[in-house]
Design an enzyme around this catalytic site. Structure first.
Site, mmCIF file in Angstrom:
data_model
loop_
_atom_site.group_PDB
_atom_site.id
_atom_site.type_symbol
_atom_site.label_atom_id
_atom_site.label_comp_id
_atom_site.label_asym_id
_atom_site.label_seq_id
_atom_site.Cartn_x
_atom_site.Cartn_y
_atom_site.Cartn_z
ATOM 1 N N CYS A 1 0.838 -1.202 0.000
ATOM 2 C CA CYS A 1 0.000 0.000 0.000
ATOM 3 C C CYS A 1 0.872 1.251 0.000
ATOM 4 O O CYS A 1 1.335 1.698 1.057
ATOM 5 C CB CYS A 1 -0.919 -0.016 1.218
ATOM 6 N N CYS B 1 -0.450 4.125 2.040
ATOM 7 C CA CYS B 1 -0.241 4.005 3.489
ATOM 8 C C CYS B 1 1.210 4.275 3.853
ATOM 9 O O CYS B 1 1.494 4.944 4.848
ATOM 10 C CB CYS B 1 -0.560 2.593 3.991
ATOM 11 N N ASP B 2 2.132 3.720 3.104
ATOM 12 C CA ASP B 2 3.520 3.657 3.567
ATOM 13 C C ASP B 2 4.520 4.461 2.744
ATOM 14 O O ASP B 2 5.690 4.557 3.121
ATOM 15 C CB ASP B 2 3.975 2.180 3.580
#
Ligand code: NDP
Length: 337
Positions: free
Chosen positions: A154, A157-158
């Site tokens: 992701c 997300c990261d």
């Protein structure tokens, strides 16, 4: 909407008696942001929801580290911690969260029949499906070991953890292109590793990726191993055309090889698209079966964010509450319990 359903795809229900099965008003399947938000709303509406955790309690967020894009957590929060907060909030109002995975269903009539862990029978007047989706991984041992320590599925997300670092993403579809472009905001360089010499992504996404001077394509290549003791520090690559092996020193490995919605047990019952995402009626969480609602990544392949999953979980609970009010359990059936 239901024309595409093929009843032959229905998995056979194990031979388990439902005669003395417990009968619940609302069963929610899954404990990611969608399921737990549905549970919170349903509990506050006195529906006494029972929530089955499934094989990955807390959902995909439990595989990530910091979550910085969930509103309300201005300083960020660890994914597993956030899901614990979601759970605490739902149980505070009486949601009952249970271990167990719903492994088979019979949605032919109300109450709906559910089998948990292949052995326990449960009846439900209404069902909310929040089983999520699972990112596909390459299946390498070191890839698994380093999830959350450089390996991620992701970028949204990261990605921000890789400021001024070099990273790689595997895949040649729209997800890989979108995530590669997103990663260019942080990383100093983004390698796109694709197993063929032609992308599957839409033309417009291809053009955008080709136009970025931070993205470099590595064609006809697969990742053979992920290197690094405690965190990723490189990839072992194999060129499938020349058979040449090489090492690529990167700090991050992102997977953009697709997601699979966790909807197999509903095949043959619910209308789905060709990828297995459950179809819901526009502006609602209603599926083709009245009383069965779908929320989160099991029905959304476009946004796939914790906050959007939570939003549709809320919608599913409100839809279920209203549907149950309009379709009350017959007095005789209720008395028979
Ligand atoms: P896709 O299935 O479209 O693409 C997956 C990519 O990963 C392919 O290039 C495939 O290679 C590659 N791949 C699959 N398995 C492996 C493996 N084991 N090893 C190496 N490479 C692998 O998935 P996406 O998630 O990209 O897209 C899913 C759907 O969602 C699509 O319909 C897409 O258009 C849509 N989407 C739309 C977006 C948008 O419109 N903004 C954004 C994201 C997704 P190969 O090509 O060789 O098969």
């Amino acid at each position: 909407m239901a024309d595409s359903i093929n009843a032959d795809e229905r998995a056979a229900l194990p031979a388990i008696s439902f005669e003395s099965a417990e009968r619940k008003q609302l069963v929610i399947i899954g404990t990611g942001p969608a399921g737990l938000t549905a549970a919170l709303y349903a509990a506050r509406a006195n529906l006494e929801p029972v929530v089955y955790q499934g094989p990955e309690p807390g959902g995909q967020l439990t595989t990530t580290t910091d979550v910085e894009n969930y509103p309300g957590f201005a300083e960020g929060v660890l994914g597993p911690e956030m899901m614990q907060i979601f759970e605490n909030q739902a149980t505070r109002f009486g949601a009952e969260i249970r271990y167990g995975t719903v492994t088979a269903v019979d949605l032919s009539e109300r109450p709906f029949k559910l089998i948990v862990d292949d052995e326990k029978a449960v009846l439900a007047e209404a069902v909310i499906i929040s089983t999520g989706a699972s990112a596909k991984y390459l299946g390498l041992e070191n890839e698994k070991r380093l999830i959350g320590r450089g390996v991620s599925a992701c970028a949204t997300c990261d990605g921000a953890f890789f400021r001024n670092e070099e990273v790689a993403i595997v895949g040649g579809g729209d997800t890989a292109m979108e995530e590669a472009l997103f990663l260019t905001r942080f990383a100093s360089k983004v390698y796109v590793i694709h197993r063929r010499d032609e992308l599957r992504a839409s033309k417009i996404m291809q053009e955008r990726a080709f136009a970025s001077d931070k993205i470099e394509f590595i064609w006809n290549t697969v990742v053979e191993d992920v290197l690094g003791a405690d965190e990723v520090d490189g990839l072992k690559l194999l060129n499938r055309v020349t058979d040449e092996e090489s090492t690529l020193p990167v700090k991050g490995l992102f997977l953009g090889i697709g997601h699979k919605p966790n909807t197999d047990i509903f095949k043959g019952w619910l209308d789905m698209d060709e990828l297995g995402y459950i179809k819901t009626y526009p502006d609602s969480t209603y599926t083709n079966i009245p009383g069965v609602f779908a929320s989160g990544d099991a029905q959304d392949h476009v946004y796939r964010q914790a906050v959007t999953a939570a939003g549709t979980g809320c919608m599913a609970s409100i839809d279920a509450e209203r549907w149950l009010a309009e379709n009350p359990v017959a007095q005789t059936e209720a008395a028979a319990q």
